[in-house]
Scaffold this active site. Structure first.
Site, mmCIF file in Angstrom:
data_model
loop_
_atom_site.group_PDB
_atom_site.id
_atom_site.type_symbol
_atom_site.label_atom_id
_atom_site.label_comp_id
_atom_site.label_asym_id
_atom_site.label_seq_id
_atom_site.Cartn_x
_atom_site.Cartn_y
_atom_site.Cartn_z
ATOM 1 N N LYS A 92 -21.364 41.132 9.332
ATOM 2 C CA LYS A 92 -20.450 40.958 10.453
ATOM 3 C C LYS A 92 -20.668 39.654 11.208
ATOM 4 O O LYS A 92 -19.843 39.274 12.034
ATOM 5 C CB LYS A 92 -20.513 42.155 11.396
ATOM 6 C CG LYS A 92 -20.223 43.485 10.741
ATOM 7 C CD LYS A 92 -19.005 43.505 9.823
ATOM 8 C CE LYS A 92 -17.689 43.575 10.492
ATOM 9 N NZ LYS A 92 -17.153 44.922 10.660
ATOM 10 N N SER A 114 -25.227 52.049 4.635
ATOM 11 C CA SER A 114 -24.002 51.651 3.920
ATOM 12 C C SER A 114 -24.346 50.897 2.643
ATOM 13 O O SER A 114 -23.674 51.056 1.624
ATOM 14 C CB SER A 114 -23.074 50.832 4.818
ATOM 15 O OG SER A 114 -23.588 49.549 5.069
HETATM 16 N N1 PMP Z 1 -21.598 48.375 6.492
HETATM 17 C C1 PMP Z 1 -21.976 48.172 7.759
HETATM 18 C C2 PMP Z 1 -23.365 48.578 8.170
HETATM 19 C C3 PMP Z 1 -21.080 47.599 8.657
HETATM 20 O O1 PMP Z 1 -21.466 47.407 9.945
HETATM 21 C C4 PMP Z 1 -19.781 47.246 8.230
HETATM 22 C C5 PMP Z 1 -18.795 46.658 9.185
HETATM 23 N N2 PMP Z 1 -18.405 47.540 10.217
HETATM 24 C C6 PMP Z 1 -19.410 47.495 6.902
HETATM 25 C C7 PMP Z 1 -20.360 48.046 6.072
HETATM 26 C C8 PMP Z 1 -18.004 47.265 6.371
HETATM 27 O O2 PMP Z 1 -17.511 45.981 6.392
HETATM 28 P P1 PMP Z 1 -15.969 45.686 6.685
HETATM 29 O O3 PMP Z 1 -15.762 45.847 8.167
HETATM 30 O O4 PMP Z 1 -15.806 44.266 6.245
HETATM 31 O O5 PMP Z 1 -15.120 46.613 5.925
#
Ligand code: PMP
Length: 354
Positions: free
Chosen positions: A51, A293
């Site tokens: 991010k 994630s």
């Molecule tokens: N994993 C984590 C830990 C995140 O903070 C985010 C962003 N919110 C994402 C994955 C997903 O990325 P995106 O917002 O580009 O879909």
């Protein structure tokens, strides 16, 4: 393998110049024998997550368009990584930042943002993602602050098109890339990278994933939105899930581009418990320390590997560092005191503690 002889990355005029250009790293010990898995490790960004890219482009995009005046306050609803990234960028550029965040997200995320100079306004977990979003919008309107709007802004997918995707194209130039695996929070990663891979690497299959107990995209229902593309209701399929940063309780506008444009070939659910398990294995067996994630995206990559033809190459996004999860289920069962085995080790030589 040994410590590299290196000339260094060079001198940087600002911390902001170190965003992006993250390494793509091969998985050596836990990948299946006949499939190669690489991870794009976003923890190498200066504030520890993917991010940082978005935060920098939101602020610099707004500066370019004259939407953000010197000293104006920035406000955003964020589960953490966007807030931490924005706090880093705002600190480096001298903008005050107010973040709204549900009180269910990890304590260290709040404290990190405050440490980086931001103010954090908590909203009740019962009001879910929609509640923290509402609060940010109200504060922006009441005070004339700049709302970063990560879920709607074109600056989001654009930075992934211009940086994340370019890095992937460059790293795999002249090499096989059969699968790209990612989850979504705002959808910026999949929409931005999807634009480029569909054009320049049409043979690469894009695999999108979401929590098994919050399978919003799979449900086929799209929540209503207003003229500014902001959600006007929570999604009925949403359930709280442990994969922080993924799947808010609505389908974001930024993600809608990937859905409408067929930017993914398959949509696979993943259980949070599997994500936690693979995050732990990545750390303990590969030395790659990523959050839930990242573990979840890796769990899906391992699933894809099971049925992929021999010789396939998979690229898995790892969005952030695992250090952000010390107070979450990721670290449940990780002992503070010595385990029996550690006590036995301690007692096995003369200078032990009783
Ligand atoms: N994993 C984590 C830990 C995140 O903070 C985010 C962003 N919110 C994402 C994955 C997903 O990325 P995106 O917002 O580009 O879909």
């Amino acid at each position: 393998m040994s410590v590299r002889q290196t000339e260094g990355r060079g001198l940087f005029e600002s911390i902001l110049d170190t965003v992006g250009d993250t390494p793509t790293v091969r998985i050596n010990r836990i990948a299946p024998k006949d499939v190669t898995i690489y991870v794009k490790f976003e923890a190498f960004n200066p504030a520890g997550s993917v991010k940082d890219r978005l935060a920098l482009n939101i602020i610099e995009g707004a500066e370019r368009r004259g939407e953000l005046k010197p000293g104006q306050t920035v406000v955003e609803a964020t589960s953490g990584n966007t807030g931490i990234g924005l706090a880093m960028v705002c600190a480096a550029k001298g903008y005050p930042l107010v973040v709204t965040m549900a009180d269910s997200f990890s304590i260290e995320r709040r404290r990190l943002m405050r440490f980086l100079g931001a103010k954090v306004v908590l909203t009740p977990r019962t009001a879910k993602g929609f509640g923290m979003y509402q609060k940010a919008k109200e504060l922006a309107e009441a005070n004339g602050w700049f709302l970063a709007s990560q879920f709607e802004t074109a600056d989001n997918a654009e930075i992934h098109e211009n940086t994340t995707a370019r890095e992937i194209i460059s790293d795999f130039n002249g090499k096989k890339l059969d699968y790209f695996v990612t989850g979504y929070g705002t959808g910026g990663t999949v929409s931005g990278v999807g634009r480029v891979l569909r054009k320049e690497r049409p043979e690469t299959k894009i695999i999108l994933t979401e929590p098994a107990n919050a399978a919003l995209v799979a449900s086929g229902y799209i929540n209503t939105r207003n003229d500014s593309h902001q959600p006007t209701e929570g999604h009925p399929e949403f359930q709280p899930h442990p994969i922080q940063g993924w799947t808010p309780d609505f389908i974001p506008w930024v993600l809608q581009e990937a859905m409408d444009g067929n930017y993914y070939d398959e949509l696979l659910p993943v259980a949070g418990a599997d994500g936690i398990e693979w995050s732990r294995r990545l750390a303990a067996e590969e030395g790659i320390f990523t959050g839930i994630s990242g573990g979840s995206t890796f769990a899906v990559s391992m699933k894809v590997a099971e049925s992929a033809p021999d010789g396939s190459v998979i690229l898995c996004m790892l969005p952030d560092t695992g250090e952000r999860y010390l107070s979450t289920p990721l670290f449940e069962g990780i002992a503070e005191d010595m385990t029996d085995e550690e006590v036995a080790l301690s007692q096995s030589t003369p200078s032990h503690q009783l």
